[in-house]
Enzyme design. Structure first.
Site, PDB file in Angstrom:
ATOM      1  N   SER A  37       3.014 138.146  11.424  1.00  0.00           N
ATOM      2  CA  SER A  37       2.301 139.237  12.077  1.00  0.00           C
ATOM      3  C   SER A  37       3.229 140.442  12.279  1.00  0.00           C
ATOM      4  O   SER A  37       3.843 140.921  11.326  1.00  0.00           O
ATOM      5  CB  SER A  37       1.705 138.736  13.398  1.00  0.00           C
ATOM      6  OG  SER A  37       0.754 139.629  13.903  1.00  0.00           O
ATOM      7  N   ASP A  81      -8.984 136.406   9.002  1.00  0.00           N
ATOM      8  CA  ASP A  81      -7.877 136.550   9.953  1.00  0.00           C
ATOM      9  C   ASP A  81      -8.384 136.963  11.334  1.00  0.00           C
ATOM     10  O   ASP A  81      -7.985 136.409  12.343  1.00  0.00           O
ATOM     11  CB  ASP A  81      -6.877 137.571   9.414  1.00  0.00           C
ATOM     12  CG  ASP A  81      -5.706 137.782  10.339  1.00  0.00           C
ATOM     13  OD1 ASP A  81      -4.696 137.088  10.175  1.00  0.00           O
ATOM     14  OD2 ASP A  81      -5.796 138.642  11.247  1.00  0.00           O
ATOM     15  N   HIS A  89      -6.127 134.254  12.701  1.00  0.00           N
ATOM     16  CA  HIS A  89      -4.796 134.859  12.834  1.00  0.00           C
ATOM     17  C   HIS A  89      -3.791 133.954  13.540  1.00  0.00           C
ATOM     18  O   HIS A  89      -2.623 133.890  13.131  1.00  0.00           O
ATOM     19  CB  HIS A  89      -4.900 136.189  13.577  1.00  0.00           C
ATOM     20  CG  HIS A  89      -3.617 136.960  13.568  1.00  0.00           C
ATOM     21  ND1 HIS A  89      -3.090 137.531  12.425  1.00  0.00           N
ATOM     22  CD2 HIS A  89      -2.717 137.229  14.556  1.00  0.00           C
ATOM     23  CE1 HIS A  89      -1.948 138.126  12.702  1.00  0.00           C
ATOM     24  NE2 HIS A  89      -1.694 137.957  13.988  1.00  0.00           N
TER      25      HIS A  89
END
Length: 302
Positions: free
Chosen positions: A111, A228, A283
């Site tokens: 990320s 995601d 995610h």
């Protein structure tokens, strides 16, 4: 004489049996493959090293003996610190690891951490990163309403967040360092103190050196997917992004690629970019998904 023959008989038989000893003795266990390169893991926004316990288990299972370091810096709310401050902190942590690994290291960066790592590869003259694995990272920026943004800026929506993010005050928050509003590109280019610089979208005296440094990487592995739920657009994980009409342009259509401003086009030409899209992964589960690990991460941990 018979006694002498009896004394020599065992020695004679031993000589005859020597060629067959490997067949008679139990097989020795197969040695482990030559030592694997160390792996360095950099976490994302509001994360900590604990989030990567599953990933650590997967690496230890598939590549036993690998030295894995999950860097425990800028955890939790500290991950909102300006990204250049984080880059400096992570740089001080990775240099000793690299110095002890003359054959190179691998980076797995999740990320927001993927942007930290890309900046590290740009500013470090002597890095020795073999595989840079960017795990669901907004490499071309973020333009979406998420729970993180609503918590941090409760009165703002993505359409007007530029008013905060493109101010000197806003650039003190990591999220604003890669906020990329396609409807205010001029403000982004002038105000972004981080993403516009590492992308080579704005001229600066270190641009040539940073590009050269980034191209030292052996392989760039890009991982992301349509489910995601946080990275917006999700194609940002693959250097795609919105145009002014919010139509997604893929990496090969992006100006930073066409100009080869920081080395993407060069990396692709030498076959050093691997794209691994995967549907059905949210995610917060990228680093704990075993199917994803086996398909997109493990093959590149030499």
């Amino acid at each position: 004489m018979p006694g002498l023959w009896r004394q020599r008989l065992p020695s004679a038989w031993a000589l005859l049996l020597l060629p067959f000893l490997p067949l008679l003795l139990p097989a020795a266990p197969a040695p482990h493959r030559g030592s694997y390169k160390p792996v360095i893991v950099v976490h994302g926004l509001f994360d900590s090293s604990y989030s990567f316990r599953h990933l650590l288990d997967y690496i230890n299972e598939t590549h036993p003996g690998t030295v894995v370091t999950v860097l425990d810096l800028f955890d939790g709310r500290e991950s909102l610190r300006p990204l250049w401050e984080q880059v400096q902190g992570f740089r001080e942590a990775v240099v000793p690891i690299m110095e002890k690994a003359p054959e190179g290291v691998h980076l797995i960066c999740y990320s927001q951490g993927g942007l930290v790592c890309r900046a590290l590869l740009s500013v470090m003259d002597e890095h020795n990163v073999d595989s840079f694995i960017s795990l669901s990272s907004p490499q071309m920026g973020q333009y979406g309403d998420t729970d993180y943004l609503k918590w941090l800026f409760p009165t703002s929506m993505r359409s007007n967040l530029y008013r905060i993010c493109y101010s000197p005050w806003g650039q003190e928050f990591s999220i604003c360092n890669y906020w990329h509003d396609p409807h205010h590109d001029d403000l982004y280019l002038n105000a972004s103190s981080f993403l516009a610089l590492i992308n080579g979208e704005r001229d600066h005296p270190n641009a040539t050196a940073w590009r050269k440094n980034f191209l030292r990487v052996g392989r760039l592995v890009l991982i992301g997917g349509p489910d995601d739920g946080v990275i917006t657009p999700w194609q940002s994980s693959f250097f795609g992004f919105y145009d002014a009409n919010e139509t997604v342009l893929e990496m090969e259509e992006q100006p930073v690629y066409l100009r080869d401003s920081f080395g993407l086009k060069t990396l692709l030409a030498r076959g050093a970019i691997v794209r691994c899209p995967m549907a059905g992964v949210s995610h917060t589960t990228w680093h704990s998904n075993r199917t994803l690990y086996d398909a997109c991460i493990e093959p590149w941990l030499s």
